[in-house]
Design a protein around this motif. Sequence first.
Motif, PDB file in Angstrom:
ATOM      1  N   GLY B  13       0.823  -1.211   0.000  1.00 20.64           N
ATOM      2  CA  GLY B  13       0.000   0.000   0.000  1.00 20.64           C
ATOM      3  C   GLY B  13       0.859   1.263   0.000  1.00 20.64           C
ATOM      4  O   GLY B  13       0.578   2.218  -0.717  1.00 20.64           O
ATOM      5  N   THR B  14       1.925   1.231   0.798  1.00 16.50           N
ATOM      6  CA  THR B  14       2.831   2.378   0.865  1.00 16.50           C
ATOM      7  C   THR B  14       3.589   2.532  -0.451  1.00 16.50           C
ATOM      8  O   THR B  14       3.788   3.637  -0.942  1.00 16.50           O
ATOM      9  CB  THR B  14       3.851   2.170   2.016  1.00 16.50           C
ATOM     10  N   ALA B  16       2.494   1.676  -3.363  1.00 17.01           N
ATOM     11  CA  ALA B  16       1.535   2.222  -4.337  1.00 17.01           C
ATOM     12  C   ALA B  16       1.410   3.729  -4.164  1.00 17.01           C
ATOM     13  O   ALA B  16       1.429   4.485  -5.135  1.00 17.01           O
ATOM     14  CB  ALA B  16       0.178   1.555  -4.155  1.00 17.01           C
ATOM     15  N   LYS B  17       1.307   4.162  -2.916  1.00 15.21           N
ATOM     16  CA  LYS B  17       1.131   5.586  -2.654  1.00 15.21           C
ATOM     17  C   LYS B  17       2.353   6.374  -3.113  1.00 15.21           C
ATOM     18  O   LYS B  17       2.233   7.406  -3.782  1.00 15.21           O
ATOM     19  CB  LYS B  17       0.913   5.802  -1.154  1.00 15.21           C
ATOM     20  N   ARG B  19       4.588   5.537  -5.371  1.00 18.39           N
ATOM     21  CA  ARG B  19       4.693   5.513  -6.839  1.00 18.39           C
ATOM     22  C   ARG B  19       3.732   6.519  -7.456  1.00 18.39           C
ATOM     23  O   ARG B  19       4.076   7.269  -8.352  1.00 18.39           O
ATOM     24  CB  ARG B  19       4.371   4.114  -7.363  1.00 18.39           C
TER      25      ARG B  19
END
Lengths: 263, 99
Positions: B13-14, B16-17, B19
């Motif tokens: 999740g981190t 993804a954020k 990127r």
Amino acid sequence: MSEVIVVTSGKGGVGKTTTTANVGTGLAMLNKKVVLIDTDIGLRNLDVVMGLENRIVYNLVDVVEGNCRIKQALIKDKRYNNLYLLPSAQTRDKTSVSPEQMQKLIDELKEEFDYIILDCPAGIEQGFKNAIAGASRALVVTTPEVSAIRDADRIIGLLEANEITKVDLIVNRIRMDLVKRGDMMTIDDVVDILAVSLIGAVPDDENIVISTNQGEPIVGTDALAGRAYMNIVKRIMGEDIPLMNLDTDNGFWNRIKNIFKSK
Amino acid sequence: MSVFDLFKKKNSGTVAKDRLKLLLVSDRASCSPEIMEAIKNDIIKVISKYMEIDSDGLDIQITQTESEENHGTVPAIFANIPIKTIRNGSDARSEAKRN
């Protein structure tokens, strides 16, 4: 005073049609006069989600081309008699309608309805331009995935460029189990990245699949997603409703409670 | 999950954020790779007047930085330029003049 809201996302399959159906039905439940317009010409879907696919006689293109009067093309909902659907044409393409024609149609509908909700097609081409032509407000639907968020960002930019300043975000298909594990972006992450105001978050709920199978909106039911949609509806009407805890129903004690409830 | 997994890597999740944050800044600035390349070459040209730099190790990207003015973030060009040797003052000045 009537409000014209476009439901859009850029990316396909994130829940625009489901959102349109549920927000529209919710507004009708709260005694507003509502018309839903499916602007996805060639890929008609809002009718099946609403369960009204067997009642279509005329469509959006017929109205625009003057083959029928607006009243003839509007389909009255099964459940609420203050809710109407203007279906899209299945056998035509996006160029059959122009933004100017949409604007004119919406101006006429404004006299009759409190809320006009436009279900926008995916993409940023002609169909998108048609859908936003008459809108004064937008609901941008996204999911917590990189592709959907990137497209939502592009859409927000295009809405601003087209002078639609009232833009609200719906984060759809949140899975709290993944969020907790750190394998899904949180609602705050998404809002932070896109920098627009959040109007609601909808959990990934299997009840949505079931209700869509049956052609029934989920709003108004006790399902988590149904309650989330009703909160969004109230916020659209200007009520100040706090964000609900999407996690509650998956908690250990609630699961046990649910086991007893279902018996 | 074992104890060792805790040290493994960032949550997806981190990732993804992080990127997305980078991606959207360049999307919004609509800065094409060609323009970035041109900026990079110009930076190399200018700095080479004063010091010897490792042009292969040069990394330039558009990111975000905290802004004091509006308490938000603003786009920023971030450049990481490894220096091989710093030429001494008088040399650098005379070379700069020549160029």
